[in-house]
Every structure is written in C-alpha cells, then in structure tokens.
Design a protein around this motif. Structure first.
Motif, PDB file in Angstrom:
ATOM      1  N   GLY A   1     -35.277 -11.799  48.446  1.00  0.00           N
ATOM      2  CA  GLY A   1     -34.161 -11.193  48.011  1.00  0.00           C
ATOM      3  C   GLY A   1     -33.628 -12.601  46.715  1.00  0.00           C
ATOM      4  N   ASN A   2     -34.529 -13.607  46.190  1.00  0.00           N
ATOM      5  CA  ASN A   2     -33.578 -14.773  45.500  1.00  0.00           C
ATOM      6  C   ASN A   2     -35.075 -14.725  44.198  1.00  0.00           C
ATOM      7  OD1 ASN A   2     -36.598 -15.353  46.752  1.00  0.00           O
ATOM      8  ND2 ASN A   2     -36.219 -17.638  46.573  1.00  0.00           N
ATOM      9  N   ARG A   3     -35.152 -13.593  44.159  1.00  0.00           N
ATOM     10  CA  ARG A   3     -36.682 -12.817  42.948  1.00  0.00           C
ATOM     11  C   ARG A   3     -35.651 -11.715  42.531  1.00  0.00           C
ATOM     12  NH1 ARG A   3     -42.824 -14.372  44.898  1.00  0.00           N
ATOM     13  NH2 ARG A   3     -42.325 -16.524  45.526  1.00  0.00           N
ATOM     14  N   LYS A   4     -36.023 -11.827  41.020  1.00  0.00           N
ATOM     15  CA  LYS A   4     -35.817 -10.780  40.415  1.00  0.00           C
ATOM     16  C   LYS A   4     -36.634  -9.359  41.029  1.00  0.00           C
ATOM     17  CE  LYS A   4     -34.049  -8.019  36.393  1.00  0.00           C
ATOM     18  NZ  LYS A   4     -33.536  -7.848  34.610  1.00  0.00           N
ATOM     19  N   VAL A   5     -36.362  -8.694  41.601  1.00  0.00           N
ATOM     20  CA  VAL A   5     -37.745  -7.695  41.425  1.00  0.00           C
ATOM     21  C   VAL A   5     -37.071  -5.931  41.871  1.00  0.00           C
ATOM     22  CG1 VAL A   5     -38.949  -6.094  43.850  1.00  0.00           C
ATOM     23  CG2 VAL A   5     -38.212  -8.478  43.755  1.00  0.00           C
ATOM     24  N   ALA A   6     -37.621  -5.435  40.703  1.00  0.00           N
ATOM     25  CA  ALA A   6     -37.993  -4.376  40.318  1.00  0.00           C
ATOM     26  C   ALA A   6     -38.821  -3.164  42.133  1.00  0.00           C
ATOM     27  CB  ALA A   6     -38.791  -4.146  38.961  1.00  0.00           C
ATOM     28  N   ARG A   7     -38.484  -2.312  42.061  1.00  0.00           N
ATOM     29  CA  ARG A   7     -38.184  -1.008  43.324  1.00  0.00           C
ATOM     30  C   ARG A   7     -38.820  -0.336  43.697  1.00  0.00           C
ATOM     31  NH1 ARG A   7     -34.515  -2.646  48.728  1.00  0.00           N
ATOM     32  NH2 ARG A   7     -32.858  -1.347  48.042  1.00  0.00           N
ATOM     33  N   THR A   8     -39.149   0.437  43.969  1.00  0.00           N
ATOM     34  CA  THR A   8     -39.128   2.087  44.762  1.00  0.00           C
ATOM     35  C   THR A   8     -37.520   2.590  44.800  1.00  0.00           C
ATOM     36  OG1 THR A   8     -40.963   2.840  44.494  1.00  0.00           O
ATOM     37  CG2 THR A   8     -39.828   4.104  45.461  1.00  0.00           C
ATOM     38  N   GLU A   9     -36.867   3.853  43.878  1.00  0.00           N
ATOM     39  CA  GLU A   9     -35.418   4.282  44.907  1.00  0.00           C
ATOM     40  C   GLU A   9     -35.892   5.173  44.919  1.00  0.00           C
ATOM     41  OE1 GLU A   9     -32.969   1.575  44.584  1.00  0.00           O
ATOM     42  OE2 GLU A   9     -33.468   0.240  43.480  1.00  0.00           O
ATOM     43  N   LYS A  10     -34.873   5.483  46.167  1.00  0.00           N
ATOM     44  CA  LYS A  10     -35.344   7.251  46.199  1.00  0.00           C
ATOM     45  C   LYS A  10     -36.328   7.665  46.656  1.00  0.00           C
ATOM     46  CE  LYS A  10     -30.566   7.448  43.985  1.00  0.00           C
ATOM     47  NZ  LYS A  10     -29.771   8.260  42.847  1.00  0.00           N
ATOM     48  N   ASN A  11     -36.607   8.394  45.876  1.00  0.00           N
ATOM     49  CA  ASN A  11     -37.784   9.218  46.610  1.00  0.00           C
ATOM     50  C   ASN A  11     -38.752   9.552  45.107  1.00  0.00           C
ATOM     51  OD1 ASN A  11     -36.857  11.140  45.163  1.00  0.00           O
ATOM     52  ND2 ASN A  11     -36.898  12.848  46.283  1.00  0.00           N
ATOM     53  N   GLU A  12     -38.514   7.803  44.623  1.00  0.00           N
ATOM     54  CA  GLU A  12     -39.512   8.168  42.964  1.00  0.00           C
ATOM     55  C   GLU A  12     -40.865   7.220  43.488  1.00  0.00           C
ATOM     56  OE1 GLU A  12     -36.894   5.283  41.177  1.00  0.00           O
ATOM     57  OE2 GLU A  12     -35.524   6.865  41.036  1.00  0.00           O
ATOM     58  N   ASN A  13     -41.684   8.193  44.240  1.00  0.00           N
ATOM     59  CA  ASN A  13     -42.916   7.561  44.561  1.00  0.00           C
ATOM     60  C   ASN A  13     -44.055   8.393  44.480  1.00  0.00           C
ATOM     61  OD1 ASN A  13     -43.289   9.576  46.555  1.00  0.00           O
ATOM     62  ND2 ASN A  13     -42.737   8.864  48.705  1.00  0.00           N
TER      63      ASN A  13
ATOM     64  N   PRO B   1     -43.565   5.324  37.349  1.00  0.00           N
ATOM     65  CA  PRO B   1     -43.675   4.981  36.131  1.00  0.00           C
ATOM     66  C   PRO B   1     -42.330   4.964  35.517  1.00  0.00           C
ATOM     67  CG  PRO B   1     -45.109   6.717  35.793  1.00  0.00           C
ATOM     68  CD  PRO B   1     -44.657   6.740  37.202  1.00  0.00           C
ATOM     69  N   LEU B   2     -41.171   5.234  36.490  1.00  0.00           N
ATOM     70  CA  LEU B   2     -39.577   5.329  36.236  1.00  0.00           C
ATOM     71  C   LEU B   2     -39.855   3.229  36.648  1.00  0.00           C
ATOM     72  CD1 LEU B   2     -36.873   6.259  35.671  1.00  0.00           C
ATOM     73  CD2 LEU B   2     -36.685   6.684  37.755  1.00  0.00           C
ATOM     74  N   THR B   3     -40.061   3.391  37.963  1.00  0.00           N
ATOM     75  CA  THR B   3     -39.547   2.253  38.250  1.00  0.00           C
ATOM     76  C   THR B   3     -40.692   1.415  37.277  1.00  0.00           C
ATOM     77  OG1 THR B   3     -39.667   2.982  40.571  1.00  0.00           O
ATOM     78  CG2 THR B   3     -40.431   0.401  40.855  1.00  0.00           C
ATOM     79  N   LEU B   4     -41.825   1.053  37.640  1.00  0.00           N
ATOM     80  CA  LEU B   4     -42.524   0.464  36.466  1.00  0.00           C
ATOM     81  C   LEU B   4     -41.441   0.411  34.978  1.00  0.00           C
ATOM     82  CD1 LEU B   4     -46.014   1.509  36.421  1.00  0.00           C
ATOM     83  CD2 LEU B   4     -44.986  -0.102  38.024  1.00  0.00           C
TER      84      LEU B   4
END
Length: 299
Positions: free
Chosen positions: A129-141, A147-150
């Motif tokens: 949580g103390n880092r800036k993280v991009a992560r999969t949202e909803k069902n974007e797997n 690609p959207l997450t990346l």
C-alpha cells in the motif's frame, strides 16, 4: 501510461502509418469511444455483435487524435487524424501494451490458479500500500483486460499485479508474453476448468505456462500443500518460494478461525509474526501466505 510517440506505436504494433504526424505524442490508449478520449489513440475492437470501427468518428469527436484500423473505413475525420493500419487491432493493442510495460523497470507480479487469484491480488496490493501499484480491476484478467492494466503503468509505478485468467491451453502463455512478469504465482491447481481441459494434469500444465515464461533471474511462488507443485517446479528456472499451511518456506501455523476472520502465526525466512485476515476460511489463509511470500521477495 506516459506519452508515446506515434512512431513508437507504429513500430510496436507492426502497423503502417496512413495519415498524420509520426512525431505526435499520444497520452493514452482507449477502447471505448464513450471514455475520455482526449489525446488518445482509439483501438476499435470487434465482437460478435459490434465493430469498434463504426465508432471511430465518435472517438474523434470525443478528443481522440488517432486510431488503429484493420479495414477501410468511411468517416468524417480531422485532416491530421492519425490512422495506423494493422492486421489485427487486438494484437496491435496487446503489442503496444507490451512495449509500454517494457519502458518501466518494475516488478510485474502475475497471478494465476484455479481459485484465490483476486483475493491474493487484493491482499498483496494492500501489503504494498505504500507503493504506487497498477493492478487488475474487476474482471480484467483476459486478453483485453491485461493490456489495459499494463497501460495504467507510468514512470511513478513501482509494481504491477496482474491476474491471469484461463479458458483454454495457451492462454496463460499469451498473457505472459504481453505482461512479461518478473514474478509468477500459482495459487493452486483444482478441478476448475476440467470440463474444458479434460484432466487435472492438463490444468496444471496450462497454469504452468506462467512458470515457463519466467527466467532464471525471476521468481516463482507455489503452493507447498498442492499435489501438483512437484510437477510445476520442473517447468521453470526461476527462484522458487513455496507457501502453505502444512509446509512451505512461508507457512501459516496455529490458525484460529472466528466470525471476524482468521488469526495465525506466519513463519517466514525473515522471521515469525502474528498475523490475521478479516475473512474466515482456510483458502484465505493460503492466499495470505502467498501474498506474504511475494511481498517478502519485494522487500
């Protein structure tokens, strides 16, 4: 995503610039003409009941500065509107996401498994949580969502957590080729998807495609208590860390369940701590041990 020159997008996608300035910088990639399209490149994806090419004019009106196309179109577009001809707009979109991801020297953690992917992703995201993280949202797997997450990554991103779903053999390999993970986690191998793949062995091999994408300088995380882990271990040259309850490099012991969740002792190579999760269930404890194993490798 940090701005990319059209020239770099053309090169990454293997496309042909039909119109517009190759030096123009694009601020985002969008797939929906109803989104904020300002300074964006629009990707017209096609489905069974729609074709995004029909909405290129709408995207331009919403601020898009260009688009991929895979066929001839008739649209009233600005004279300087970027048009990049590609063989397949989805493949081009994935290629640009891969190129964007490779601009950043960050940890990319890919998570797959028969169950527990989302819970493990959320637990790991909270730990980081103390880092800036991009992560999969909803069902974007999937092949569109990964690609959207990346493409959410930018120069300030410190880690990305990518869920990799699977419907058939080869899909995990395809997603890994886009995400280029540095860390690969398989939560478990169970009978989910057995109707499509036919056997637990086939499921293990399909999930194991994630491990095959890792190099010797990468990290793999496997469930020590799962019967398929010895088979999976043979699929990678990456550094392996196991997690579990009965065994594992990172192990949850002395577990106590209540309506408020689970409390346990977490035994790790870095020491032993008392820990807990606000959800009951043995599976959640496994997910917590998995998230702890990855977090330890990230410092």
């Amino acid at each position: 995503m940090d701005a990319m020159e059209v020239k770099a997008i053309v090169e990454a996608s293997g496309g042909l610039l039909l119109n517009g300035n190759s030096a123009l910088r694009v601020s985002r990639i969008v797939r929906d003409s109803r989104e904020d399209c300002s300074r964006a490149l629009y990707v017209p994806l096609a489905g069974e009941r729609f074709d995004g090419h029909d909405f290129i004019e709408q995207a331009a009106a919403a601020g898009a500065v260009g688009a991929f196309i895979s066929k001839d179109i008739k649209a009233n577009l600005p004279k300087d509107f970027i048009l990049i001809r590609v063989a397949d707009t989805l493949k081009a979109y994935q290629a640009v996401a891969r190129a964007s991801r490779l601009r950043y020297n960050v940890s990319v953690i890919a998570i797959t498994g028969s169950c527990g992917k989302t819970s493990t992703k959320n637990l790991l995201s909270n730990v980081l949580g103390n880092r800036k993280v991009a992560r999969t949202e909803k069902n974007e797997n999937n092949e569109v969502g990964v690609p959207l997450t990346l493409l959410r990554m930018d120069g300030e991103t410190q880690a990305a957590i990518i869920e990799c779903g699977m419907r058939a053999k080869g899909e995990i390999a395809d997603l890994a080729s886009i995400a280029r993970p540095t860390h690969g986690l398989i939560t478990n191998i169970e009978s989910t998807h057995i109707g499509r793949l036919g056997s637990l062995e086939a499921i293990a091999d399909a999930k194991g495609e994630l491990l095959e994408a890792l190099g010797r300088d990468n990290f793999a995380f496997l469930n020590a208590d799962n019967a398929w882990t010895p088979r999976l271990m043979k699929k990678t040259e990456a550094k392996i860390t196991t997690f579990g309850i009965e065994a594992g490099d990172v192990r949850a012991t002395d577990i106590h369940f209540s309506l408020d969740g689970a409390r346990f002792t977490l035994e790790t190579p870095a020491g032993t701590i008392e820990a807990g999760v606000p959800f009951p269930g043995r599976g959640t404890v496994y997910n917590a041990a998995a998230a702890a194993a990855v977090a330890l490798s990230l410092g």
